[in-house]
Design an enzyme around this catalytic site. Structure first.
Site, short mmCIF file in Angstrom:
data_model
loop_
_atom_site.label_atom_id
_atom_site.label_comp_id
_atom_site.label_asym_id
_atom_site.label_seq_id
_atom_site.Cartn_x
_atom_site.Cartn_y
_atom_site.Cartn_z
N GLY A 1 0.85 -1.19 0.00
CA GLY A 1 0.00 0.00 0.00
C GLY A 1 0.88 1.23 0.00
N CYS B 1 5.34 -6.15 1.65
CA CYS B 1 5.67 -4.72 1.64
C CYS B 1 4.96 -4.00 2.79
CB CYS B 1 5.35 -4.11 0.28
SG CYS B 1 6.12 -2.50 0.07
N TYR B 2 3.97 -3.16 2.49
CA TYR B 2 3.27 -2.48 3.59
C TYR B 2 2.73 -3.51 4.58
CZ TYR B 2 -0.10 0.46 6.03
OH TYR B 2 -0.80 1.13 7.00
N HIS C 1 8.31 -7.66 -3.40
CA HIS C 1 7.02 -8.03 -4.00
C HIS C 1 7.13 -9.33 -4.79
CE1 HIS C 1 4.70 -4.37 -3.20
NE2 HIS C 1 5.87 -3.77 -3.23
N GLU D 1 4.82 -11.02 -6.01
CA GLU D 1 3.76 -11.12 -7.02
C GLU D 1 4.14 -10.47 -8.35
OE1 GLU D 1 3.93 -9.04 -4.59
OE2 GLU D 1 2.83 -7.19 -4.90
N SER E 1 -20.67 -8.25 -28.12
CA SER E 1 -19.95 -7.11 -28.69
C SER E 1 -18.87 -7.56 -29.66
CB SER E 1 -19.29 -6.33 -27.56
OG SER E 1 -18.25 -7.12 -27.01
N GLY E 2 -18.62 -8.87 -29.70
CA GLY E 2 -17.48 -9.35 -30.48
C GLY E 2 -16.28 -9.57 -29.58
N GLY E 3 -16.30 -8.98 -28.40
CA GLY E 3 -15.18 -9.11 -27.46
C GLY E 3 -15.28 -10.38 -26.64
N VAL E 4 -14.20 -10.64 -25.91
CA VAL E 4 -14.11 -11.91 -25.20
C VAL E 4 -15.10 -11.99 -24.02
CG1 VAL E 4 -12.06 -11.08 -23.99
CG2 VAL E 4 -12.55 -13.48 -23.96
N ASP E 5 -15.31 -10.90 -23.31
CA ASP E 5 -16.14 -10.97 -22.10
C ASP E 5 -17.59 -11.35 -22.42
OD1 ASP E 5 -13.83 -10.12 -20.97
OD2 ASP E 5 -14.51 -8.07 -20.60
N SER E 6 -18.18 -10.61 -23.35
CA SER E 6 -19.59 -10.90 -23.64
C SER E 6 -19.71 -12.29 -24.28
CB SER E 6 -20.20 -9.82 -24.53
OG SER E 6 -19.56 -9.78 -25.78
N LYS F 1 -9.53 -11.20 -16.22
CA LYS F 1 -9.54 -11.34 -17.68
C LYS F 1 -8.88 -12.65 -18.16
CE LYS F 1 -10.37 -9.00 -21.57
NZ LYS F 1 -11.54 -8.15 -21.79
#
Ligand code: XMP
Length: 518
Positions: free
Chosen positions: A61, A88-89, A177, A179, A231-236, A374
């Site tokens: 943070g 870290c924090y 870090h 990650e 929409s053509g996108g991956v999510d929808s 994603k």
């Protein structure tokens, strides 16, 4: 409340978010190890424990632990016997809370740093890794003394305590870090914490995600009819595929072709959904309506608004023909849920949601991706049998090519940009660079410049190539594309796309630039 909240895997790893961008990255790394993680704000120990965690990670943070109003954690959590890793924090907080010392440093430590592991007292987190590794540091305060009962397990030149632990209490801290990809063996360290310290169960795979989502959708929707805007996108696409798997022909998909799509987008959607999945698909060809609405519009915000409003109007027209529909699928992702604060409310970002819920339509939202990042959406899409061309699609803004045409959107300019974009995409694929890049596309500013081709002078548009690397679109770096690739793209653009006589490459990072031009 979202239906999916009833289908979280039991026993999450909780990532307590202390207000920097690191919490999401930590949560993703945990899930990459197939362990379910959830991001939470610093709550009381009782609230955290009621979520039944198998381990808790305290994130980094921006604050100093001694600053007024600095976020803290209920110290009762340290006595809970749940394994804790502070990063870290988070590590500094553990040190301060349990009687160690955190001090100001002159310069801090930023970027790649050599970490020396304490060989006399090798931590379980550092088993099977070399004695010296490079790690990513980003701190100004430093832990100068470990709390009583704790041991130092590694150090760097400027951080006398780069990690420490009390393995009896199962409490660990790292100033660096793990990650971040620049930390060598970072993922191994996280896995050691998960599997050696927490004895975590592998409860997060694409198959388990699909099973949970399908069950949740069935329970929510029952026999009701569902609409989904593709929409053509991956999510929808993945959201629709999940709903289709759960409730089959109760689902109708609507694909509004704005005419501002990339090359072949409509055909790909038709092929994947209508032909392969046998989904009931309404394909609305609305290019003329969008172009008319956009005529004379040059202001970026007005463009977005015009497109968003028309989209909703067209969607409503289709919905009227399906007035028995009760539900609307929305591709909300976990980062949106986290950013909206604490998970349960269905917040819709207008900016990211051109296909958002029309305000006066009485449809309940189905959000099958609410728990997913994603990269997990992509994995689920592949598992469901969606083609790579859809699951590996780069992100594409809702307003489409309109925000990549700088100036007025016309049919001619849209055609030029679509052809140019297809060439950029094709060449990037050909050179196998697509999976390394976050986005790669063409931009068409509505200006002209002079050139010479063959025997004649030309006066035509330039095309700008934009290619960026990024983890999450919050920040991005311009991609160091090989000159050879730029050269091929440049000569193809000029020889194959009439109306273009010049090619430029955008070398702006984000910040200060944004990824899109508008
Ligand atoms: P910027 O340009 O702000 O974009 O750096 C960050 C990411 O968001 C995408 N983007 C959008 N996505 N609707 C969307 O669904 C939008 O209106 C929109 N505008 C930008 C952009 O492509 C990038 O990945």
């Amino acid at each position: 409340m979202s239906a999916l909240s009833h289908h979280r895997p039991e026993k999450p790893i909780l990532v307590v978010d202390f207000g920097a961008q690191y919490a999401q990255l930590i949560a993703r790394r945990v899930r990459e190890a197939h362990v379910y993680s959830e991001i939470v704000s610093p709550k009381s120990a009782e609230e955290l424990l009621s979520l039944n965690p198998q381990g808790i990670i305290l994130s980094g943070g921006p604050s100093s632990v001694y600053a007024e109003g600095a976020p803290s954690i209920d110290p009762k959590i340290y006595e809970s016997n749940i394994p804790i890793l502070g990063i870290c924090y988070g590590a500094q907080l553990i040190a301060k809370d349990l009687g160690g010392k955190v001090s100001k440093t002159d310069k801090g430590e930023y970027g790649r740093t050599l970490l020396e592991i304490n060989k006399e007292r090798r931590s379980e987190l550092f088993n099977d890794i070399p004695d010296e590794i490079e790690v990513w540091m980003s701190h100004s305060d430093a832990i100068s003394e470990v709390p009583p009962g704790f041991v130092m397990t590694s150090s760097t030149k400027l951080a006398p305590v780069a990690s420490f632990e009390n393995s009896q209490m199962d409490i660990y801290g790292t100033q660096f870090h793990p990650e971040v990809v620049h930390s060598q063996f970072g993922q191994e360290l996280i896995k050691s914490f998960l599997f050696k310290v927490c004895d975590a169960k592998r409860n997060w795979t694409s198959i388990s995600v699909i099973d949970n989502a399908v069950q949740a959708i069935k329970e929510q929707v029952k026999g009701g009819k569902v609409l989904c805007a593709l929409s053509g996108g991956v999510d929808s696409a993945v959201a629709a595929a999940l709903v289709h798997k759960a409730v089959g022909d109760q689902l109708t998909c609507v694909f509004v072709d704005t005419g501002l799509m990339r090359s072949n987008e409509g055909t790909q959607v038709e092929r994947a959904f209508e032909r392969d999945f046998n989904v009931d698909l309404v394909h609305v060809k609305a290019e003329d309506r969008f172009l008319e609405a956009l005529s004379d519009v040059t202001d970026p915000e007005t463009k977005r608004k015009t497109i968003g409003e028309l989209f909703i109007r067209i969607f409503e027209e289709v919905a009227r023909d399906h007035s028995d529909a009760k539900f609307l699928v929305q591709g909300t992702l976990y980062p949106d849920v986290v950013e909206s604060g604490e998970g349960e409310s269905a917040v819709i970002k207008s900016h990211h949601n051109v296909g958002g819920l029309p305000e006066d339509m009485d449809l309940e939202l189905v959000e099958p991706l609410r728990l997913l990042f994603k990269d997990e959406v992509r994995a689920v899409g592949s598992e469901l049998g969606l083609p790579d061309e859809i699951t590996w699609r780069q992100p594409f803004p809702g307003p489409g090519l309109a925000v990549r045409i700088i100036g007025e959107v016309t049919r001619e300019r849209t055609e030029i940009l679509r052809k140019a974009d297809a060439i950029v995409v094709e060449e990037i694929h050909k050179y196998g660079l697509d999976r390394d890049l976050w986005q790669y596309f063409a931009v068409l500013p509505a200006i002209r410049s002079v050139g010479v081709m063959g025997d004649g002078r030309t006066y035509a548009y330039p095309v700008i190539i934009r290619a960026v690397t990024s983890e999450d679109a919050m920040t991005a770096d311009w991609a160091r594309l090989p000159y050879e690739v730029l050269e091929v793209i440049s000569s193809r653009l000029i020889s194959e796309v009439p109306g273009i006589n010049r090619v430029a490459y955008d070398i702006t990072s984000k910040p200060p630039g944004t990824i899109e031009w508008e």
